[in-house]
Design an enzyme around this catalytic site. Sequence first.
Site, PDB file in Angstrom:
ATOM      1  N   ASP A  55       0.816  -1.225   0.000  1.00 39.14           N
ATOM      2  CA  ASP A  55       0.000   0.000   0.000  1.00 39.14           C
ATOM      3  C   ASP A  55       0.845   1.268   0.000  1.00 39.14           C
ATOM      4  OD1 ASP A  55      -2.276  -1.513  -0.078  1.00 39.14           O
ATOM      5  OD2 ASP A  55      -3.204  -0.639   1.702  1.00 39.14           O
ATOM      6  N   ASN A  98      -4.574  -2.053  -4.506  1.00 38.91           N
ATOM      7  CA  ASN A  98      -5.860  -2.135  -3.801  1.00 38.91           C
ATOM      8  C   ASN A  98      -5.810  -1.235  -2.565  1.00 38.91           C
ATOM      9  OD1 ASN A  98      -8.421  -2.839  -3.144  1.00 38.91           O
ATOM     10  ND2 ASN A  98      -7.954  -4.937  -2.503  1.00 38.91           N
ATOM     11  N   ASP A 321     -11.427  -2.741  10.997  1.00 41.52           N
ATOM     12  CA  ASP A 321     -10.343  -3.647  10.594  1.00 41.52           C
ATOM     13  C   ASP A 321      -9.983  -4.601  11.737  1.00 41.52           C
ATOM     14  OD1 ASP A 321     -10.426  -2.135   8.327  1.00 41.52           O
ATOM     15  OD2 ASP A 321      -8.416  -1.281   8.519  1.00 41.52           O
ATOM     16  N   GLU A 349     -11.364  -5.363   1.082  1.00 43.86           N
ATOM     17  CA  GLU A 349     -10.532  -6.178   0.184  1.00 43.86           C
ATOM     18  C   GLU A 349     -11.315  -7.330  -0.447  1.00 43.86           C
ATOM     19  OE1 GLU A 349      -9.601  -4.355   2.470  1.00 43.86           O
ATOM     20  OE2 GLU A 349      -7.439  -4.073   2.622  1.00 43.86           O
ATOM     21  N   HIS A 393      -5.394  -9.489   3.095  1.00 43.12           N
ATOM     22  CA  HIS A 393      -4.351  -9.620   4.122  1.00 43.12           C
ATOM     23  C   HIS A 393      -4.921  -9.932   5.496  1.00 43.12           C
ATOM     24  CE1 HIS A 393      -4.751  -5.032   5.050  1.00 43.12           C
ATOM     25  NE2 HIS A 393      -5.769  -5.424   4.328  1.00 43.12           N
ATOM     26  N   ARG A 394      -6.053  -9.298   5.821  1.00 44.10           N
ATOM     27  CA  ARG A 394      -6.575  -9.513   7.186  1.00 44.10           C
ATOM     28  C   ARG A 394      -7.170 -10.907   7.355  1.00 44.10           C
ATOM     29  NH1 ARG A 394      -5.121  -4.989   9.219  1.00 44.10           N
ATOM     30  NH2 ARG A 394      -5.434  -3.108   8.008  1.00 44.10           N
ATOM     31  N   LYS A 424       0.112  -6.537   1.568  1.00 41.77           N
ATOM     32  CA  LYS A 424      -0.604  -5.237   1.502  1.00 41.77           C
ATOM     33  C   LYS A 424      -0.200  -4.327   2.656  1.00 41.77           C
ATOM     34  CE  LYS A 424      -5.229  -3.329   0.602  1.00 41.77           C
ATOM     35  NZ  LYS A 424      -5.450  -2.233   1.525  1.00 41.77           N
TER      36      LYS A 424
HETATM   37  O1  LIG Z   1      -8.757   6.068   6.466  1.00 42.29           O
HETATM   38  C1  LIG Z   1      -8.143   5.010   6.674  1.00 42.29           C
HETATM   39  O2  LIG Z   1      -6.899   4.978   6.840  1.00 42.29           O
HETATM   40  C2  LIG Z   1      -8.909   3.755   6.728  1.00 42.29           C
HETATM   41  C3  LIG Z   1     -10.268   3.782   6.957  1.00 42.29           C
HETATM   42  C4  LIG Z   1     -11.086   2.563   7.110  1.00 42.29           C
HETATM   43  O3  LIG Z   1     -11.890   2.428   5.970  1.00 42.29           O
HETATM   44  P1  LIG Z   1     -13.474   2.863   5.917  1.00 42.29           P
HETATM   45  O4  LIG Z   1     -13.567   4.283   6.289  1.00 42.29           O
HETATM   46  O5  LIG Z   1     -13.806   2.598   4.480  1.00 42.29           O
HETATM   47  O6  LIG Z   1     -14.190   1.960   6.882  1.00 42.29           O
HETATM   48  C5  LIG Z   1     -10.225   1.308   7.258  1.00 42.29           C
HETATM   49  O7  LIG Z   1     -11.007   0.156   7.067  1.00 42.29           O
HETATM   50  C6  LIG Z   1      -9.067   1.318   6.300  1.00 42.29           C
HETATM   51  O8  LIG Z   1      -8.276   0.148   6.438  1.00 42.29           O
HETATM   52  C7  LIG Z   1      -8.163   2.491   6.557  1.00 42.29           C
HETATM   53  C1  LIG Z   2      -9.828  -1.852   4.406  1.00 47.83           C
HETATM   54  C2  LIG Z   2      -8.504  -1.888   4.340  1.00 47.83           C
HETATM   55  O1  LIG Z   2      -7.743  -1.246   3.433  1.00 47.83           O
HETATM   56  P1  LIG Z   2      -7.914   0.062   2.530  1.00 47.83           P
HETATM   57  O2  LIG Z   2      -6.992   1.069   3.114  1.00 47.83           O
HETATM   58  O3  LIG Z   2      -7.489  -0.373   1.160  1.00 47.83           O
HETATM   59  O4  LIG Z   2      -9.349   0.503   2.593  1.00 47.83           O
HETATM   60  C3  LIG Z   2      -7.728  -2.691   5.327  1.00 47.83           C
HETATM   61  O5  LIG Z   2      -6.489  -2.517   5.376  1.00 47.83           O
HETATM   62  O6  LIG Z   2      -8.310  -3.506   6.072  1.00 47.83           O
END
Ligand SMILES: O=C(O)C1=C[C@@H](OP(=O)(O)O)[C@@H](O)[C@H](O)C1
Ligand SMILES: C=C(OP(=O)(O)O)C(=O)O
Length: 442
Positions: A55, A98, A321, A349, A393-394, A424
């Site tokens: 990422d 992703n 998460d 994901e 990944h999770r 990721k």
């Molecule tokens: O802003 C961020 O860093 C994130 C927000 C969350 O997503 P959502 O806002 O879509 O739930 C989380 O699931 C993602 O892994 C990271």
């Molecule tokens: C939802 C996730 O990732 P993203 O930042 O791509 O939304 C995650 O890392 O669980």
Amino acid sequence: MQSKHYPQHIDLEPVMHARGAVRLPGSKSISNRTLLLAALAEGTTVIHDLLASDDTLVMLGALRELGIGWEQKNDHTHVVHGSGGTLPNAKADLFMGNAGTAIRPLTAALAVIGGDFTLHGVSRMHERPIGDLVDALNAVGARIEYTGNPGYPPLHIRPGQVAPERMAVRGNVSSQFLTALLMAAPLMAKEHPVTIEVVGELISKPYIEITLNLMGRFGVAVEQDGWRAFTVRPGQRYTSPGSIRVEGDASSASYFLAAGAIAGGPVRVEGVGRDSIQGDVRFADALELMGARVTRGDTWIEASADAPLKAIDADFNHIPDAAMTIAVAALYADGTSTLRNIASWRVKETDRLAAMAAELRKVGAIVEEGADYLRVTPPAELTPATIDTYDDHRMAMCFSLASLDGAARRGNAMRINDPKCVAKTFPDYFETFASIAKDELF
Ligand SMILES: O=C(O)C1=C[C@@H](OP(=O)(O)O)[C@@H](O)[C@H](O)C1
Ligand SMILES: C=C(OP(=O)(O)O)C(=O)O
């Protein structure tokens, strides 16, 4: 994208005990926000402990394509030369993998700065919604088009005129849309204030707090009217704080803390502590509700347990998460656990509600999959199984915890298919997990 070699599957032998200390990789959420803010800032930013994973490679690669200068000084230090809110390259084709934390904030920043940009990713990225963000931006003069399915990447951004006084965004699908607009707001608020209104429910709120905290460190204050409206006054520009250290990833911490709570412990994670800016540190509160013993220092958290975990029934909207880790920890609880308000799992994901239900059933749990909840009743003993990971990944990291039922399944491994998906956010996950999984009691 990852270059490390991964086997097609990993067999995790059942173990009796989890114990030890783990230095966490950097937070994904903080790393990608910091990279973009450093790129948009005036001045040079030295970033310590940036996450090294797919990422962040996506964000670093995009910044390079956009003409932002950066260097990696050593394993722990990156230097980003900010461009003061402009972009050297007005045309670029950007691969977003992703990474939600890359495509959503970049879409807003690029639409506001203006230019000719295409953004695309892996096939799942093209199924992850972005329509609410695109609608919010196009309503105030951006020119973003879908080149595939309406509402989803790939996107084509053309030069527009984006200088609104007010804009509105929906917050019930992903908080990343609001994060994206907030980060782009100082670029819009040149002559007059800009107010971003949230329409309807806002999910995953602690991630907005991370955004506001980091914007503050780069010199931009946001006025907040609860969770309904956010205003950025004109004349504020991102300026480099000089250097910044990325905290350890609190979502990654959840696997090790859960291991300590499931299999004795103590397991300590180093790199996040009681003053973390990441909402996912509250995962440890959920473990405490399940009966684990948790201690917190300034830069570490430790979990252990001397009795079986208790079942939990709670709302997990604030930690979507880390809540996946609770779903697997529920396999070791003394009754039925219910995870509520987690509909966003369906658009990450993979469809995580469906995936989690299917894989928990493989190890013997009784699972009820609701539209926005999951109810898990553990079996008396886990059944060894081959776990599919859905390029998530999770899923891979959570299900490593299913190997901690050593007493019941001596000799039968838990197989995790396609472990490379951990790249990721945590390329060395399985080596790190092995360092705390002990095959003896003391
Ligand atoms: O802003 C961020 O860093 C994130 C927000 C969350 O997503 P959502 O806002 O879509 O739930 C989380 O699931 C993602 O892994 C990271
Ligand atoms: C939802 C996730 O990732 P993203 O930042 O791509 O939304 C995650 O890392 O669980």
